[in-house]
Scaffold this active site. Structure first.
Site, PDB file in Angstrom:
ATOM      1  N   GLU A 111       1.053  -1.422  -0.683  1.00 49.63           N
ATOM      2  CA  GLU A 111      -0.066   0.197   0.007  1.00 49.63           C
ATOM      3  C   GLU A 111       0.494   1.452  -0.133  1.00 49.63           C
ATOM      4  OE1 GLU A 111      -4.021  -1.403   2.516  1.00 49.63           O
ATOM      5  OE2 GLU A 111      -2.675  -0.707   3.481  1.00 49.63           O
ATOM      6  N   GLU A 119      -6.656  -7.679  -1.110  1.00 50.62           N
ATOM      7  CA  GLU A 119      -7.366  -7.123   0.210  1.00 50.62           C
ATOM      8  C   GLU A 119      -8.739  -7.086   0.323  1.00 50.62           C
ATOM      9  OE1 GLU A 119      -4.957  -5.627   3.133  1.00 50.62           O
ATOM     10  OE2 GLU A 119      -3.005  -5.821   2.499  1.00 50.62           O
TER      11      GLU A 119
END
Length: 637
Positions: free
Chosen positions: A153, A306
């Site tokens: 991320e 995710e």
């Protein structure tokens, strides 16, 4: 070049993040058994394991990971092995405090969390490459390895001295010399002219408003520095085995990393997405993120890296997903091009910041509602191998431009509530509700295959992008452009002579003034063909330059000003919408445009809460009211 097909090997991927370093070894055998029972075939390992792999400088402890990877391989479970560089160990920040990020307020953030790194700090870069190279050297040819997962991320920013030095070099390469910089930044305003490179700083806390061009360039620079970190680690793992695909996990629609540039640097696109179960528009917002990911990869399948099987612990009110919702949203991902459905995480953490986060094996254990749903979803996905590799057709493209996004949200714009993603959603929502599948495209990319191109906002436009969109219409395409577009060039220099800058002829309109509306004020609009409607937030003082008026303001200072215009240009049609119509009016407008261009829904006349998506020879019907999923197989002609 390797790709997602090398990971899927003909079947949908299913699994999640696995953090065995949080558990004693006797749990690992049980994990593998439960994974097999649940149909898991891919897990992401090592994302936050830096301190477990390198507890001190020069000391590596790989034995535990050797055991885990061997167990997973013996269980028939593939591994997406991460470089653990998103979460440096305390020893790095303690020994090298200059690796810790500094905010625009001058305060240095300390270790004790994650993402505590400066992307420009030489000591961080060296430490990151050291652990990356060590992991790759040991596991690049391990039989369990299917995919490299680089970092996590990306989005960390810093304003320290290391960044200032790199920023000056970046600016020097971009503008050549200080005269070029001063011209690009408009430093004649407020006496900001620079006479020495040492005077140039990142946009730190200032007395009033930072120079918007400086702010914009720093956002571009931070993106570039993070991409440098990614590509350095990518190249390090490829040096040990170039046949293993490489990815990193994007975060929905995220302003700080330009998805077009990042997607071009990896082998496949991956997404982390956490829609709020309490948001009535969550399914629509999630659908848009998934369409963006598919588009970033050039229409190829992508990976859902995710999602939470239950609650997202970072949300202020962490409501779990109701029964069946994780399956519904997982199937939405598959319908919109995902060849894999992964979760964060496999087993719920007993300690730490994510101890309340959902997991495939929750704190209640395998005898639980959540885990029973996980097993059922794994079995269902195992039966959908025919969809692997199939594409999702779309006749509509939205222009998505990161520079325009960053620029329109700079300080001191006419309306601080005018947000780029909100403008995308204004146009995306009615098309989603009508089951019209949409791609996304860069402003300068190929568009000729689309019947309709939608530009909800392109505040900042380059001459090349302007020419590309003009050529699309001239050759017969249909273009819809939203308000506050064509305002500045890439240096945040305002186009003079009226707006939308280089598109006045294309759109047949000249905007003389922007007229933002106070919150709660409604604009009354009259339209014979669309029906009368109200609009909010934004309006413009427009003058038609050949375009037909479809809707105009009724009453007030903008009385009779056109706010919806339709113009013929070349062999195509260009629409300009100078306000934000109410949702029903926007839907009527887009239905008319779709009818004129031959854009049709996947299936007509469906109930309002049913989403339909075609992928390959399948049509997915997602019932968002009941949670039911229906998959229809279409007969081949």
């Amino acid at each position: 070049m390797p790709g997602l097909q090398d990971v899927t090997r003909g079947r949908l991927l299913y699994g999640g993040d696995y953090n065995p370093e949080q558990w004693p070894p006797h749990v690992w055998d049980d994990d593998v058994r439960l994974m097999r029972d649940a149909g898991v075939n891919l897990v992401t390992v090592g994302v936050f394991a830096w301190s477990a792999l390198q507890p001190a400088p020069g000391t590596f402890t790989f034995d535990w990971l050797d055991t885990v990877l061997d167990l997973l391989h013996d269980g028939g479970i593939g591994v997406a092995l991460a470089t653990p560089t998103a979460s440096p160990p305390p020893w790095l920040g303690h020994r090298h405090p200059d690796t810790l990020p500094q905010g625009p307020d001058g305060i240095r953030r300390l270790y004790g969390s994650r993402n505590q790194y400066c992307p420009c700090a030489p000591a961080y870069r060296q430490a990151a490459l050291t652990i990356t190279d060590a992991v790759a050297a040991r596991y690049a040819h391990h039989p369990a390895l299917r995919l490299w997962h680089i970092g996590n991320e990306y989005g960390t920013t810093c304003h320290c001295g290391h960044c200032a030095e790199r920023f000056r070099g970046w600016l020097s390469r971009r503008y050549g010399d200080l005269d070029g910089l001063n011209t690009a930044w408009g430093t004649a305003v407020w006496s900001q002219r620079y006479g020495d490179w040492a005077e140039v700083l990142p946009p730190r806390r200032v007395q009033y408003v930072i120079n918007p061009s400086q702010d914009l360039d720093y956002q571009r620079f931070c993106d570039a520095m993070l991409l440098e970190c990614f590509t350095a680690e990518r190249d390090a793992v490829r040096a040990h085995n170039a046949g293993v695909p490489v990815t990193t996990n994007f975060m929905d629609c995220y302003r700080y990393t330009d998805g077009w540039r990042w997607a071009a640097a990896e082998d496949l696109v991956s997404l982390d997405t956490y829609p709020d179960p309490n948001d009535p528009d969550a399914a629509m917002r999630a659908a848009m993120s998934k369409d963006v990911m598919r588009s970033l990869g050039g229409g190829r399948p992508w990976l859902l890296a995710e999602q939470s099987p239950g609650a997202a612990s970072w949300r202020p009110v962490a409501t779990p997903k109701r029964p069946g919702l994780n399956r519904l949203w997982s199937m939405q991902a598959v319908a919109r091009g995902a060849d894999g459905v992964l979760h964060f995480q496999w087993r719920a953490s007993r300690q730490g910041a994510e101890r309340a986060h959902g997991a495939m094996v929750p704190h209640a254990g395998p005898d639980s509602r959540v885990h029973r749903e996980i097993r059922a979803l794994g079995a269902e996905l195992a039966g959908l191998s025919e969809v692997v590799g199939a594409r999702v057709p779309a006749d509509v493209a939205f222009v998505l431009d990161w520079d325009a996004w960053r620029a329109v949200e700079l300080e001191h714009q006419p309306h601080e509530g005018f947000r780029y993603v909100d403008r995308l959603l204004d146009y995306y929502a009615p098309l989603w509700r009508d089951n019209v599948t949409c791609d996304f495209a860069p402003a300068g990319g190929p568009l000729s295959r689309y019947r309709l191109v939608v530009v909800p906002n392109l505040y900042q436009v380059t001459p090349a992008a302007a020419a590309n969109l003009t050529g699309y219409v001239e050759a017969g395409g249909t273009l819809v452009v939203g308000p506050f577009s064509g305002i500045t060039d890439p240096d945040e220099r305002v186009y003079t002579g009226g707006w939308p800058g280089p598109w006045q002829d294309l759109l047949g309109v000249r905007v003389e003034e922007h007229w933002p509306l106070p919150d709660g004020e409604l604009l009354d609009v009259a339209s014979a063909s669309l029906g009368d409607f109200t609009a909010t937030t934004w309006a413009e003082w427009t003058v038609s330059r050949g375009a037909d008026t479809v809707a105009a303001v009724r009453g007030g200072p903008l009385h009779d000003r056109p706010v919806v215009l339709r113009n013929t240009y070349g062999t195509g049609t260009a629409w300009y919408v100078a306000t934000l119509p109410a949702p029903d009016a926007m839907r009527r407008l887009l239905r008319r445009v779709c009818a004129e261009t031959g854009v049709a829904p996947v299936l007509p006349d469906l109930p309002p809460d049913v989403e339909a998506v075609r992928r390959g020879g399948l049509v997915f019907l997602l019932h968002h009211d009941t949670g039911r999923v229906e998959i229809r197989r279409e007969a081949h002609p």
